[in-house]
Each structure stands twice: as C-alpha cells, then as structure tokens.
Design a protein around this motif. Structure first.
Motif, short mmCIF file in Angstrom:
data_model
loop_
_atom_site.label_atom_id
_atom_site.label_comp_id
_atom_site.label_asym_id
_atom_site.label_seq_id
_atom_site.Cartn_x
_atom_site.Cartn_y
_atom_site.Cartn_z
N SER A 90 73.73 67.06 48.99
CA SER A 90 73.13 67.36 47.78
C SER A 90 74.44 67.73 46.67
N GLN A 91 75.60 68.37 47.61
CA GLN A 91 76.77 68.56 47.04
C GLN A 91 77.50 67.17 46.63
N GLN B 41 71.46 68.63 54.33
CA GLN B 41 70.92 68.57 53.22
C GLN B 41 71.58 69.10 51.88
N PRO B 42 72.11 70.50 52.29
CA PRO B 42 72.78 71.00 51.08
C PRO B 42 74.18 69.98 50.96
#
Length: 106
Positions: A51-52, A47-48
């Motif tokens: 998101s990036q 997820q990170p």
C-alpha cells in the motif's frame, strides 16, 4: 510562465521510478489490473508495504485505484505521458510473472 512546477513534478516522477519494487509493480501491471493481495504474494512484502508503494505510484499519477469490497485494485494510468513513454522499456520479471500465475488470489 515558469517551468519550475513542471520540473518539480518530473523530478518526483523520476524519484518514484528510482525504486526497484515500484518498477516491478509497474511491470506487473502492464496490460492488467491487480489486487493488492496479488501484489503482496508476488512481491513477498506485507499489505501495508504494498500500500505504501502504491500510494507513491498514485501520487505521481502512474496508477489508478479501484475499491472492490474489502480489496483495492490497481491499474496503470495510460494517460500519463512519461509512463507511456517509458513503459515499453520495462522488462518483464520472469520470476514475478511465474509467482503471479501461481498466486492464490483473494
């Protein structure tokens, strides 16, 4: 008036388009809104990580972001002239489309 700011913006847009994952995301978003959870499942990244990638797409104006509860939803910015020009050339990635159809969702 100098063309420098316009050239700088265009350079950034093309840098963003130079990444395979971001091109896959833009292709997946054609004609639909997707949740970050769908993108993590289809792309096989955290997820990170998603998101990036979405942050970069948002910075150059290629996508819109909408918050819904704990999730974030993304759609294409159909007012971005470069995106509109290039979108028809983005191929559908068959494997990504299949993963999306089988995704469990949020």
């Amino acid at each position: 008036m100098s063309a420098e700011p316009c050239l700088d913006a265009m350079t950034e847009e093309f840098k963003v388009l130079g990444d395979k994952t971001r091109l896959r995301i833009l292709s997946l978003l054609k004609g639909r809104e997707l949740c970050v959870c769908d993108l993590t499942e289809v792309l096989g990244i955290s997820q990170p990580g998603v998101s990036q990638q979405m942050r970069r797409l948002r910075q150059v104006g290629f996508v819109h972001e909408r918050r819904g509860g704990q999730w974030t939803y993304y759609s294409l910015n159909l007012e971005n002239e470069l995106l509109i020009l290039l979108l028809p050339t983005f191929p559908k990635v068959k494997e990504d489309e299949e993963r999306l159809m089988n995704a469990k969702g949020c």
